[in-house]
Scaffold this motif. Structure first.
Motif, mmCIF file in Angstrom:
data_model
loop_
_atom_site.group_PDB
_atom_site.id
_atom_site.type_symbol
_atom_site.label_atom_id
_atom_site.label_comp_id
_atom_site.label_asym_id
_atom_site.label_seq_id
_atom_site.Cartn_x
_atom_site.Cartn_y
_atom_site.Cartn_z
ATOM 1 N N PRO A 131 0.643 -1.265 -0.026
ATOM 2 C CA PRO A 131 0.060 0.155 -0.039
ATOM 3 C C PRO A 131 0.606 1.377 0.182
ATOM 4 O O PRO A 131 0.252 2.230 -0.728
ATOM 5 C CB PRO A 131 -0.701 -0.114 1.208
ATOM 6 N N ALA A 132 1.904 1.285 0.632
ATOM 7 C CA ALA A 132 2.759 2.400 0.716
ATOM 8 C C ALA A 132 3.040 3.090 -0.632
ATOM 9 O O ALA A 132 3.609 4.235 -0.736
ATOM 10 C CB ALA A 132 4.249 2.208 1.421
ATOM 11 N N LYS A 133 3.296 2.183 -1.702
ATOM 12 C CA LYS A 133 3.704 2.504 -2.839
ATOM 13 C C LYS A 133 2.496 2.856 -3.867
ATOM 14 O O LYS A 133 2.776 3.139 -4.957
ATOM 15 C CB LYS A 133 4.213 1.281 -3.754
ATOM 16 N N LEU A 134 1.510 3.167 -3.382
ATOM 17 C CA LEU A 134 0.214 3.411 -3.916
ATOM 18 C C LEU A 134 0.029 4.996 -3.851
ATOM 19 O O LEU A 134 -0.003 5.515 -3.002
ATOM 20 C CB LEU A 134 -0.998 2.343 -3.837
ATOM 21 N N SER A 135 -0.786 5.467 -5.036
ATOM 22 C CA SER A 135 -1.337 6.834 -4.732
ATOM 23 C C SER A 135 -2.594 6.822 -4.228
ATOM 24 O O SER A 135 -3.251 5.599 -3.717
ATOM 25 C CB SER A 135 -1.627 7.218 -6.257
ATOM 26 N N GLY A 136 -3.286 8.046 -3.721
ATOM 27 C CA GLY A 136 -4.392 8.228 -2.623
ATOM 28 C C GLY A 136 -5.565 7.404 -3.661
ATOM 29 O O GLY A 136 -6.172 6.637 -2.960
ATOM 30 N N GLY A 137 -5.715 7.736 -4.895
ATOM 31 C CA GLY A 137 -6.839 7.125 -5.677
ATOM 32 C C GLY A 137 -6.607 5.672 -5.719
ATOM 33 O O GLY A 137 -7.641 4.994 -5.662
ATOM 34 N N GLN A 138 -5.494 5.254 -5.747
ATOM 35 C CA GLN A 138 -5.315 3.598 -5.941
ATOM 36 C C GLN A 138 -5.758 2.960 -4.733
ATOM 37 O O GLN A 138 -6.343 1.882 -4.652
ATOM 38 C CB GLN A 138 -3.808 3.100 -6.344
ATOM 39 N N LYS A 139 -5.043 3.512 -3.461
ATOM 40 C CA LYS A 139 -5.566 2.965 -2.138
ATOM 41 C C LYS A 139 -6.982 3.038 -2.132
ATOM 42 O O LYS A 139 -7.426 2.009 -1.712
ATOM 43 C CB LYS A 139 -4.944 3.970 -1.248
ATOM 44 N N GLN A 140 -7.674 4.002 -2.393
ATOM 45 C CA GLN A 140 -9.026 4.117 -2.183
ATOM 46 C C GLN A 140 -9.774 3.057 -3.060
ATOM 47 O O GLN A 140 -10.625 2.199 -2.516
ATOM 48 C CB GLN A 140 -9.473 5.758 -2.895
ATOM 49 N N ARG A 141 -9.346 2.677 -4.325
ATOM 50 C CA ARG A 141 -9.934 1.451 -5.048
ATOM 51 C C ARG A 141 -9.565 0.203 -4.385
ATOM 52 O O ARG A 141 -10.650 -0.760 -4.349
ATOM 53 C CB ARG A 141 -9.392 1.742 -6.466
ATOM 54 N N VAL A 142 -8.502 0.077 -3.855
ATOM 55 C CA VAL A 142 -8.174 -1.231 -3.146
ATOM 56 C C VAL A 142 -9.165 -1.153 -2.135
ATOM 57 O O VAL A 142 -9.501 -2.353 -1.670
ATOM 58 C CB VAL A 142 -6.744 -1.288 -2.718
ATOM 59 N N ALA A 143 -9.196 -0.223 -1.370
ATOM 60 C CA ALA A 143 -10.334 -0.228 -0.174
ATOM 61 C C ALA A 143 -11.495 -0.869 -0.407
ATOM 62 O O ALA A 143 -12.296 -1.415 0.171
ATOM 63 C CB ALA A 143 -10.149 1.020 0.760
ATOM 64 N N ILE A 144 -12.071 -0.151 -1.497
ATOM 65 C CA ILE A 144 -13.138 -0.640 -2.043
ATOM 66 C C ILE A 144 -13.358 -2.166 -2.374
ATOM 67 O O ILE A 144 -14.311 -2.680 -1.999
ATOM 68 C CB ILE A 144 -13.800 0.349 -3.118
ATOM 69 N N ALA A 145 -12.445 -2.202 -3.013
ATOM 70 C CA ALA A 145 -12.337 -3.922 -3.471
ATOM 71 C C ALA A 145 -12.484 -4.994 -2.330
ATOM 72 O O ALA A 145 -12.989 -5.902 -2.409
ATOM 73 C CB ALA A 145 -11.146 -4.022 -4.614
ATOM 74 N N ARG A 146 -11.373 -4.316 -1.420
ATOM 75 C CA ARG A 146 -11.374 -5.309 -0.322
ATOM 76 C C ARG A 146 -12.558 -5.381 0.322
ATOM 77 O O ARG A 146 -12.793 -6.495 1.070
ATOM 78 C CB ARG A 146 -10.194 -4.693 0.682
ATOM 79 N N ALA A 147 -13.419 -4.326 0.413
ATOM 80 C CA ALA A 147 -14.648 -4.759 1.201
ATOM 81 C C ALA A 147 -15.900 -5.259 0.279
ATOM 82 O O ALA A 147 -16.507 -6.258 0.558
ATOM 83 C CB ALA A 147 -15.208 -3.265 1.482
ATOM 84 N N LEU A 148 -15.963 -4.861 -1.037
ATOM 85 C CA LEU A 148 -17.020 -5.363 -1.916
ATOM 86 C C LEU A 148 -16.550 -7.004 -2.163
ATOM 87 O O LEU A 148 -17.626 -7.595 -2.550
ATOM 88 C CB LEU A 148 -16.785 -4.863 -3.378
ATOM 89 N N ILE A 149 -15.367 -7.464 -2.154
ATOM 90 C CA ILE A 149 -15.208 -8.949 -2.366
ATOM 91 C C ILE A 149 -15.848 -9.854 -1.418
ATOM 92 O O ILE A 149 -16.302 -10.868 -1.872
ATOM 93 C CB ILE A 149 -13.781 -9.213 -2.377
ATOM 94 N N ASN A 150 -16.233 -9.431 -0.192
ATOM 95 C CA ASN A 150 -17.094 -10.119 0.642
ATOM 96 C C ASN A 150 -18.393 -10.140 0.438
ATOM 97 O O ASN A 150 -19.224 -10.773 1.091
ATOM 98 C CB ASN A 150 -16.717 -9.508 2.037
ATOM 99 N N LYS A 151 -18.909 -9.540 -0.734
ATOM 100 C CA LYS A 151 -20.271 -9.505 -0.878
ATOM 101 C C LYS A 151 -21.350 -9.272 0.130
ATOM 102 O O LYS A 151 -22.163 -9.652 0.447
ATOM 103 C CB LYS A 151 -20.780 -10.856 -1.480
ATOM 104 N N PRO A 152 -21.080 -8.089 0.589
ATOM 105 C CA PRO A 152 -21.663 -7.464 1.786
ATOM 106 C C PRO A 152 -23.177 -7.206 1.348
ATOM 107 O O PRO A 152 -23.406 -6.778 0.307
ATOM 108 C CB PRO A 152 -21.102 -6.185 2.311
ATOM 109 N N ASP A 153 -23.899 -7.246 2.390
ATOM 110 C CA ASP A 153 -25.448 -6.767 2.098
ATOM 111 C C ASP A 153 -25.401 -5.256 1.887
ATOM 112 O O ASP A 153 -26.227 -4.626 1.163
ATOM 113 C CB ASP A 153 -26.471 -7.160 3.446
ATOM 114 N N VAL A 154 -24.762 -4.593 3.006
ATOM 115 C CA VAL A 154 -24.686 -3.123 2.727
ATOM 116 C C VAL A 154 -23.248 -2.678 2.616
ATOM 117 O O VAL A 154 -22.390 -3.286 3.550
ATOM 118 C CB VAL A 154 -25.189 -2.291 3.941
ATOM 119 N N LEU A 155 -22.600 -1.897 1.843
ATOM 120 C CA LEU A 155 -21.236 -1.292 1.886
ATOM 121 C C LEU A 155 -21.442 0.024 2.543
ATOM 122 O O LEU A 155 -22.009 1.008 2.087
ATOM 123 C CB LEU A 155 -20.880 -1.187 0.352
ATOM 124 N N LEU A 156 -20.622 0.017 3.581
ATOM 125 C CA LEU A 156 -20.603 1.368 4.311
ATOM 126 C C LEU A 156 -19.360 2.194 3.918
ATOM 127 O O LEU A 156 -18.235 1.625 4.181
ATOM 128 C CB LEU A 156 -20.358 1.182 5.974
#
Lengths: 383, 289
Positions: A131-156
């Motif tokens: 993560p330290a090597k990523l830009s802000g936007g990239q980190k953001q997208r990783v954070a979203i993917a990391r959450a979405l991959i669990n197929k939550p009922d609701v994404l907060l």
């Protein structure tokens, strides 16, 4: 269908009541925004949904099941944190795989899914980076993917774009909207940025001091604010208070400030003698040197006190009998051909009888939200 | 004027020169002396002989040493392991607690140092004495036989080793935990990790530098400990430190003591080297970024 329901939630820290008997319902599949200034309790509400905070009173219901007392790992909710909270010792790939790994999925399945989500966020080339090597936007997208991959009922999403610069924020907003359509998961989106909330949300709940001030679509909360707080927090407006003189069909005649009497659509069914508070958006007010010919308008005469030219529109402050009214003229013609309105000019300002909106609730303190510093206006202009 | 790279380098050398000299005089040279003395013979009056010889080194093959060396290593490793295991929750807790309580806890960790080390070990001896407090309680609870002996056992040495080195494990682990971003634990829990999984998969890697530091600062004094085995271990639980003391104070055989010290030093140096290499590798892969 109501999918995620907060029922009579209260939460205090010491003597500070952060959430005050709040109830709202989020529908399945929608993008629901909690919009409010910092300290209004929106993040606390999100943390209660995620299970990081326990409400003092009330229940959280997800898909018909009471989840109030479930620990965070047992809730089918995932969070995108404001500071992303990516695991610094794990690569992009392992960050995204984290949820599936702790849930004990097989290697093959994990790899397939991670590939899919890396592709979704267009980060396949960066899979092995830390993560330290990523830009802000990239980190953001990783954070979203990391959450979405669990197929939550609701994404907060907790102010997910707050740490990004303006241009990136706009792009991510489009990306988020696209991802929402792609995965079809309910989003609960917390933000203090009204333009962000208005552009992305199906429903906005405006929060202030631990309560919901108003819930509705973007257009509803902007055009028909219930309270002075909503009117002033979302966009800019003018407040008047007046007394009902007479009722004339759907309209009522008001004596307002020191103005000539004005007419307003009477959707609140007020009676003569009643006190009313009005809000009118600056861009709904016309401005002209010549007396306008239209009928069915309210017309005032005033003097130009301040002009801010912003290209697509100009912001004026007009003094009417010592009362300052803000007006925005949106330009649809070539401005150099038109006789310019300048400082100290005598002008007419006018608006349609339906443009003024009666507030249910008015608090004087909300007027403080109206005096925007100039650079903030300029900021909004570029959005 | 902008300093040239050359003058910058020269400044660095100049400013590190005093500490370099300090290290050479008080650290490198004495170690060299100890290694050198190991190749001398003892003279009858407790001095060091003139001749260079390998006889002192050969004496290290005395069959009593392997047992003592092995005991030294396993007691040190186990006590280090236990100390770190105990220090982890303590460090975690201190780092998570409020500022005021944190200061109180840190003082509590450090307070034992205000009492002389020797006194604290002798206090253990009093506690574990056949008529001592702990023995009486254990007998009352019928957890120990009235005739059993608590002192002079390897377990006792282990307990006292852990006791005396625990603060050295807590402090570096606390220091690392204090810098740790605890929102990562929330993120892990949010993604479905249990408390233990979050601790193991996110917290432990996050404070690995502190754990390595704790490992080094506990293992090294454990390996060299002499007072503890001497006082609570006695003749039956000798460690290499006790032998070094015996050789120099009782036998007045400095070369033999030096040879043992040199061997111990190598035993200390090897894990240190591994730790340093591991840390370097971790730093290169960005673990401490």
């Amino acid at each position: 269908m109501d999918f995620l329901i907060f029922e009579n939630i209260s939460k205090s820290y010491g003597s500070n009541k952060v959430i005050d008997n709040l109830s709202i319902a989020v529908k399945k599949g929608e993008i629901f925004s909690l919009l409010g200034p910092s300290g209004c309790g929106k993040t606390t509400l999100l943390r209660i949904a995620a299970g990081f905070e326990e409400p003092d009173a009330g229940r959280v219901i997800l898909d018909g099941q009471d989840i109030t007392n479930l620990p965070p790992n047992k809730r089918k909710l995932n969070t995108v944190f404001q500071n992303y909270a990516l695991f610094p010792h794990l690569s992009v790939k392992d960050n995204i795989a984290f949820g599936l790994k702790v849930s004990g999925f097989g290697k093959g399945k994990i790899n397939d899914e991670v590939e899919r989500y890396l592709d979704l966020i267009q980060m396949t080339d960066h899979a092995s980076k830390k993560p330290a090597k990523l830009s802000g936007g990239q980190k953001q997208r990783v954070a979203i993917a990391r959450a979405l991959i669990n197929k939550p009922d609701v994404l907060l999403l907790d102010e997910p774009l707050a740490a990004l610069d303006l241009k990136l924020r706009q792009r991510m907003l489009v990306d988020l909207d696209w991802m929402h359509d792609e995965v079809g998961i309910t989003f609960l989106y917390v933000t203090h940025d009204q333009s962000e909330a208005m552009s992305i949300s199906d429903t906005i709940a405006v929060m202030n001091k631990g309560r919901i001030e108003q819930k509705g679509t973007s257009v509803e909360v902007y055009e028909a604010p219930r309270t002075s707080f909503v009117a002033a927090f979302i966009g800019d407006t003018n407040f008047f208070d007046g007394e009902v003189k007479s009722i004339d069909g759907d309209y009522c005649l008001l004596s307002v400030e020191s103005f000539p009497d004005i007419r307003v659509y009477n959707d609140k069914a007020v009676k003569p003698g009643g006190k009313v508070y009005l809000s009118i958006r600056p861009e709904k007010i016309g401005i002209s040197h010549n007396k306008p010919s239209e009928e069915k308008i309210n017309l005032l005469k005033g003097k130009v006190e301040e002009i801010i030219y912003l290209g697509s529109h100009t912001k004026y402050w007009i003094s009417v009998n010592g009362f300052r009214i803000s007006v925005i003229a949106v330009h649809s013609t070539f401005m150099l051909d038109i006789k310019e309105i300048s400082f100290n000019d005598e002008v007419y300002i006018y608006w349609s009888l339906d443009s003024c909106y009666m507030l249910e609730q008015y608090k004087e303190e909300d007027e403080a939200l109206l005096t925007l510093p100039d650079d903030e206006i300029l900021d909004q202009e570029t959005v | 004027m902008k300093p040239s790279p050359y003058s910058k380098k020269r400044n660095e050398l100049l400013s590190s020169f005093p500490s370099f000299i300090w290290l050479v005089i008080l650290f490198v040279i004495p170690i060299g002396v100890i290694f050198a003395i190991a190749f001398k013979a003892a003279d009858p009056y407790g001095g060091i002989g003139e001749e260079w010889t390998l006889s002192t080194i050969k004496e290290l093959f005395n069959p009593i040493y392997p047992v003592i060396f092995w005991r030294t290593i396993y007691l040190s490793l186990i006590s280090t392991f236990i100390a770190i295991l105990l220090a982890l929750p303590v460090g975690y807790y201190i780092a998570r607690t409020g500022k005021r309580m944190r200061e109180i806890f840190l003082v509590l960790v450090i307070v034992p140092f205000w009492t002389n080390f020797l006194i604290r070990i002798i206090a253990w001896k009093v506690l574990l004495h056949p008529d001592g407090f702990i023995k009486k309680i254990l007998v009352t609870l019928s957890l120990a036989d009235p005739n059993s002996i608590l002192l002079y056992r390897p377990e006792t040495v282990l307990i006292v080793l852990v006791y005396s080195h625990l603060p050295f494990a807590i402090l570096p682990i606390y220091a690392a935990a204090e810098k740790f971003d605890f929102s990562l634990i929330e993120a892990a829990r949010d993604l479905g990790a249990s408390r233990f999984q979050a601790f193991r998969k996110v917290f432990l890697p996050g404070i690995s530098s502190g754990i390595v530091a704790a490992f080094i600062v506990v293992l090294i004094p454990s390996l060299g400990s002499y007072v503890i085995p001497e006082l609570v271990g006695g003749a039956s639980v000798e460690m290499i430190g006790s032998k070094i003391a015996q050789r120099s104070f009782v036998d007045r055989n400095l070369p033999h003591a030096s040879a043992l010290s040199a061997l111990l030093m190598l035993a200390v140096f090897i894990p240190l080297l591994f730790a340093a290499l591991w840390q370097r590798k971790a730093a290169l892969t960005g673990k401490f970024k």
